[in-house]
Motif scaffolding. Structure first.
Motif, PDB file in Angstrom:
ATOM      1  N   MET A   1      19.366  -4.116  14.900  1.00  0.00           N
ATOM      2  CA  MET A   1      19.730  -4.951  13.789  1.00  0.00           C
ATOM      3  C   MET A   1      18.471  -5.239  12.993  1.00  0.00           C
ATOM      4  SD  MET A   1      21.439  -8.765  13.668  1.00  0.00           S
ATOM      5  CE  MET A   1      22.432  -8.409  15.029  1.00  0.00           C
ATOM      6  N   GLN A   2      18.569  -5.145  11.688  1.00  0.00           N
ATOM      7  CA  GLN A   2      17.439  -5.391  10.813  1.00  0.00           C
ATOM      8  C   GLN A   2      17.638  -6.736  10.141  1.00  0.00           C
ATOM      9  OE1 GLN A   2      17.218  -2.603   7.656  1.00  0.00           O
ATOM     10  NE2 GLN A   2      15.135  -3.136   7.109  1.00  0.00           N
ATOM     11  N   ILE A   3      16.607  -7.589  10.190  1.00  0.00           N
ATOM     12  CA  ILE A   3      16.693  -8.925   9.608  1.00  0.00           C
ATOM     13  C   ILE A   3      15.761  -8.991   8.410  1.00  0.00           C
ATOM     14  CG2 ILE A   3      16.340 -11.383   9.998  1.00  0.00           C
ATOM     15  CD1 ILE A   3      16.856 -10.835  12.959  1.00  0.00           C
ATOM     16  N   GLN A   4      16.283  -9.436   7.276  1.00  0.00           N
ATOM     17  CA  GLN A   4      15.454  -9.621   6.096  1.00  0.00           C
ATOM     18  C   GLN A   4      14.724 -10.952   6.234  1.00  0.00           C
ATOM     19  OE1 GLN A   4      18.219  -9.514   2.877  1.00  0.00           O
ATOM     20  NE2 GLN A   4      18.388  -7.285   2.897  1.00  0.00           N
ATOM     21  N   THR A   5      13.431 -10.966   5.956  1.00  0.00           N
ATOM     22  CA  THR A   5      12.640 -12.180   6.155  1.00  0.00           C
ATOM     23  C   THR A   5      12.700 -13.139   4.985  1.00  0.00           C
ATOM     24  OG1 THR A   5      10.681 -11.050   5.320  1.00  0.00           O
ATOM     25  CG2 THR A   5      11.023 -11.051   7.716  1.00  0.00           C
ATOM     26  N   ASP A   6      13.059 -12.678   3.796  1.00  0.00           N
ATOM     27  CA  ASP A   6      13.070 -13.553   2.620  1.00  0.00           C
ATOM     28  C   ASP A   6      14.376 -14.331   2.452  1.00  0.00           C
ATOM     29  OD1 ASP A   6      14.417 -11.222   2.127  1.00  0.00           O
ATOM     30  OD2 ASP A   6      13.799 -11.088   0.026  1.00  0.00           O
ATOM     31  N   SER A   7      15.380 -14.044   3.239  1.00  0.00           N
ATOM     32  CA  SER A   7      16.646 -14.769   3.170  1.00  0.00           C
ATOM     33  C   SER A   7      17.314 -14.742   4.538  1.00  0.00           C
ATOM     34  CB  SER A   7      17.562 -14.145   2.117  1.00  0.00           C
ATOM     35  OG  SER A   7      18.058 -12.916   2.575  1.00  0.00           O
ATOM     36  N   PRO A   8      18.276 -15.642   4.769  1.00  0.00           N
ATOM     37  CA  PRO A   8      18.963 -15.659   6.074  1.00  0.00           C
ATOM     38  C   PRO A   8      20.061 -14.612   6.183  1.00  0.00           C
ATOM     39  CG  PRO A   8      19.785 -17.425   4.709  1.00  0.00           C
ATOM     40  CD  PRO A   8      18.674 -16.755   3.927  1.00  0.00           C
ATOM     41  N   THR A   9      19.949 -13.509   5.451  1.00  0.00           N
ATOM     42  CA  THR A   9      20.952 -12.453   5.453  1.00  0.00           C
ATOM     43  C   THR A   9      20.588 -11.402   6.491  1.00  0.00           C
ATOM     44  OG1 THR A   9      21.322 -12.792   3.101  1.00  0.00           O
ATOM     45  CG2 THR A   9      22.116 -10.733   4.041  1.00  0.00           C
ATOM     46  N   TYR A  10      21.572 -10.970   7.252  1.00  0.00           N
ATOM     47  CA  TYR A  10      21.374  -9.945   8.266  1.00  0.00           C
ATOM     48  C   TYR A  10      22.026  -8.655   7.807  1.00  0.00           C
ATOM     49  CZ  TYR A  10      20.373 -13.971  11.176  1.00  0.00           C
ATOM     50  OH  TYR A  10      19.844 -15.129  11.672  1.00  0.00           O
ATOM     51  N   ALA A  11      21.329  -7.556   7.953  1.00  0.00           N
ATOM     52  CA  ALA A  11      21.909  -6.239   7.690  1.00  0.00           C
ATOM     53  C   ALA A  11      22.400  -5.700   9.025  1.00  0.00           C
ATOM     54  CB  ALA A  11      20.869  -5.307   7.087  1.00  0.00           C
ATOM     55  N   ILE A  12      23.712  -5.591   9.177  1.00  0.00           N
ATOM     56  CA  ILE A  12      24.301  -5.154  10.437  1.00  0.00           C
ATOM     57  C   ILE A  12      24.712  -3.698  10.301  1.00  0.00           C
ATOM     58  CG2 ILE A  12      26.168  -5.535  12.082  1.00  0.00           C
ATOM     59  CD1 ILE A  12      26.256  -8.429  11.014  1.00  0.00           C
ATOM     60  N   PRO A  13      24.141  -2.813  11.115  1.00  0.00           N
ATOM     61  CA  PRO A  13      24.545  -1.410  11.050  1.00  0.00           C
ATOM     62  C   PRO A  13      26.043  -1.264  11.299  1.00  0.00           C
ATOM     63  CG  PRO A  13      22.606  -1.675  12.428  1.00  0.00           C
ATOM     64  CD  PRO A  13      23.122  -3.053  12.112  1.00  0.00           C
ATOM     65  N   SER A  14      26.652  -0.361  10.587  1.00  0.00           N
ATOM     66  CA  SER A  14      28.087  -0.144  10.709  1.00  0.00           C
ATOM     67  C   SER A  14      28.459   0.190  12.147  1.00  0.00           C
ATOM     68  CB  SER A  14      28.498   1.007   9.793  1.00  0.00           C
ATOM     69  OG  SER A  14      29.860   1.263   9.923  1.00  0.00           O
ATOM     70  N   GLY A  15      29.493  -0.466  12.651  1.00  0.00           N
ATOM     71  CA  GLY A  15      29.969  -0.201  13.998  1.00  0.00           C
ATOM     72  C   GLY A  15      29.379  -1.112  15.064  1.00  0.00           C
ATOM     73  N   ASP A  16      28.291  -1.820  14.763  1.00  0.00           N
ATOM     74  CA  ASP A  16      27.725  -2.745  15.750  1.00  0.00           C
ATOM     75  C   ASP A  16      28.635  -3.950  15.921  1.00  0.00           C
ATOM     76  OD1 ASP A  16      25.556  -1.163  16.166  1.00  0.00           O
ATOM     77  OD2 ASP A  16      24.068  -2.572  15.403  1.00  0.00           O
ATOM     78  N   HIS A  17      28.746  -4.411  17.153  1.00  0.00           N
ATOM     79  CA  HIS A  17      29.546  -5.594  17.463  1.00  0.00           C
ATOM     80  C   HIS A  17      28.590  -6.772  17.588  1.00  0.00           C
ATOM     81  CE1 HIS A  17      32.447  -8.258  19.216  1.00  0.00           C
ATOM     82  NE2 HIS A  17      31.819  -8.285  20.372  1.00  0.00           N
ATOM     83  N   VAL A  18      28.770  -7.762  16.721  1.00  0.00           N
ATOM     84  CA  VAL A  18      27.900  -8.931  16.713  1.00  0.00           C
ATOM     85  C   VAL A  18      28.762 -10.175  16.820  1.00  0.00           C
ATOM     86  CG1 VAL A  18      26.192 -10.242  15.386  1.00  0.00           C
ATOM     87  CG2 VAL A  18      26.196  -7.751  15.276  1.00  0.00           C
ATOM     88  N   VAL A  19      28.358 -11.100  17.705  1.00  0.00           N
ATOM     89  CA  VAL A  19      29.024 -12.388  17.852  1.00  0.00           C
ATOM     90  C   VAL A  19      28.008 -13.463  17.519  1.00  0.00           C
ATOM     91  CG1 VAL A  19      30.181 -13.975  19.440  1.00  0.00           C
ATOM     92  CG2 VAL A  19      30.524 -11.506  19.677  1.00  0.00           C
ATOM     93  N   THR A  20      28.353 -14.341  16.581  1.00  0.00           N
ATOM     94  CA  THR A  20      27.489 -15.447  16.199  1.00  0.00           C
ATOM     95  C   THR A  20      28.274 -16.739  16.375  1.00  0.00           C
ATOM     96  OG1 THR A  20      26.474 -14.047  14.517  1.00  0.00           O
ATOM     97  CG2 THR A  20      26.052 -16.397  14.363  1.00  0.00           C
ATOM     98  N   MET A  21      27.669 -17.703  17.081  1.00  0.00           N
ATOM     99  CA  MET A  21      28.337 -18.978  17.294  1.00  0.00           C
ATOM    100  C   MET A  21      27.458 -20.092  16.742  1.00  0.00           C
ATOM    101  SD  MET A  21      29.969 -20.744  20.715  1.00  0.00           S
ATOM    102  CE  MET A  21      29.917 -19.214  21.536  1.00  0.00           C
ATOM    103  N   ARG A  22      28.081 -21.037  16.049  1.00  0.00           N
ATOM    104  CA  ARG A  22      27.370 -22.184  15.487  1.00  0.00           C
ATOM    105  C   ARG A  22      27.905 -23.464  16.122  1.00  0.00           C
ATOM    106  NH1 ARG A  22      28.908 -19.954   9.899  1.00  0.00           N
ATOM    107  NH2 ARG A  22      27.816 -18.000  10.029  1.00  0.00           N
ATOM    108  N   ASN A  23      27.076 -24.090  16.931  1.00  0.00           N
ATOM    109  CA  ASN A  23      27.384 -25.400  17.531  1.00  0.00           C
ATOM    110  C   ASN A  23      28.717 -25.437  18.277  1.00  0.00           C
ATOM    111  OD1 ASN A  23      24.997 -26.509  16.444  1.00  0.00           O
ATOM    112  ND2 ASN A  23      26.040 -26.843  14.503  1.00  0.00           N
ATOM    113  N   ARG A  24      29.124 -24.304  18.843  1.00  0.00           N
ATOM    114  CA  ARG A  24      30.390 -24.198  19.573  1.00  0.00           C
ATOM    115  C   ARG A  24      31.590 -24.602  18.731  1.00  0.00           C
ATOM    116  NH1 ARG A  24      30.288 -27.131  25.037  1.00  0.00           N
ATOM    117  NH2 ARG A  24      32.362 -26.212  25.090  1.00  0.00           N
ATOM    118  N   LYS A  25      31.440 -24.618  17.410  1.00  0.00           N
ATOM    119  CA  LYS A  25      32.524 -25.003  16.503  1.00  0.00           C
ATOM    120  C   LYS A  25      32.972 -23.876  15.597  1.00  0.00           C
ATOM    121  CE  LYS A  25      32.701 -29.379  17.632  1.00  0.00           C
ATOM    122  NZ  LYS A  25      33.821 -29.857  18.404  1.00  0.00           N
ATOM    123  N   ARG A  26      32.139 -22.871  15.431  1.00  0.00           N
ATOM    124  CA  ARG A  26      32.462 -21.759  14.527  1.00  0.00           C
ATOM    125  C   ARG A  26      31.922 -20.468  15.133  1.00  0.00           C
ATOM    126  NH1 ARG A  26      33.432 -21.469   8.720  1.00  0.00           N
ATOM    127  NH2 ARG A  26      32.860 -19.404   7.978  1.00  0.00           N
TER     128      ARG A  26
END
Length: 98
Positions: A1-26
C-alpha cells in the motif's frame, strides 16, 4: 500500500483487501464480493480474503458500492473474525436447525 505524505489519502492497489476501523464505531472495507447476511448484530461479508464475520450492536450499512467492492458500517463493533469460505452459510443454517 502506498501512502501519500501530503494528505491523509491512501492509494490502495486494485484487489487489495483493507479493513479500517475508527473508534470501534465505523468500519470501512475494500474488496467486498457479497454480503451474505446482515442484521443489527451480525454481518457476514465475503471478501477477497475469505468470509468476514462482524458482530456488534446497532450495526448498519452507511455506504455500499457494489461495483467497487466498498462497504462502510457504523455501530458498536464487538468482534470480527475471518472464517473458511462456507462457514458463514453453515453457521446460519446451524442457528436455524441447530
Amino acid at each position: 500500500m502506498q501512502i501519500q505524505t501530503d494528505s491523509p489519502t491512501y492509494a490502495i492497489p486494485s484487489g487489495d483487501h483493507v479493513v479500517t476501523m475508527r473508534n470501534r464505531k465505523r468500519m470501512d472495507l475494500t474488496s467486498v464480493k457479497t454480503i451474505d447476511r446482515f442484521d443489527q448484530e451480525e454481518f457476514i461479508v465475503r471478501t477477497s480474503q475469505g468470509v468476514l464475520v462482524i458482530r456488534g450492536e446497532e450495526l448498519r450499512i452507511v455506504h455500499l458500492d457494489v461495483d467497487k467492492g466498498l462497504l462502510t458500517l457504523e455501530g458498536t463493533i464487538g468482534t470480527m473474525q475471518y472464517d473458511e469460505e462456507d462457514s458463514g452459510s453453515r453457521n446460519f443454517l446451524h442457528k436455524l436447525f441447530g
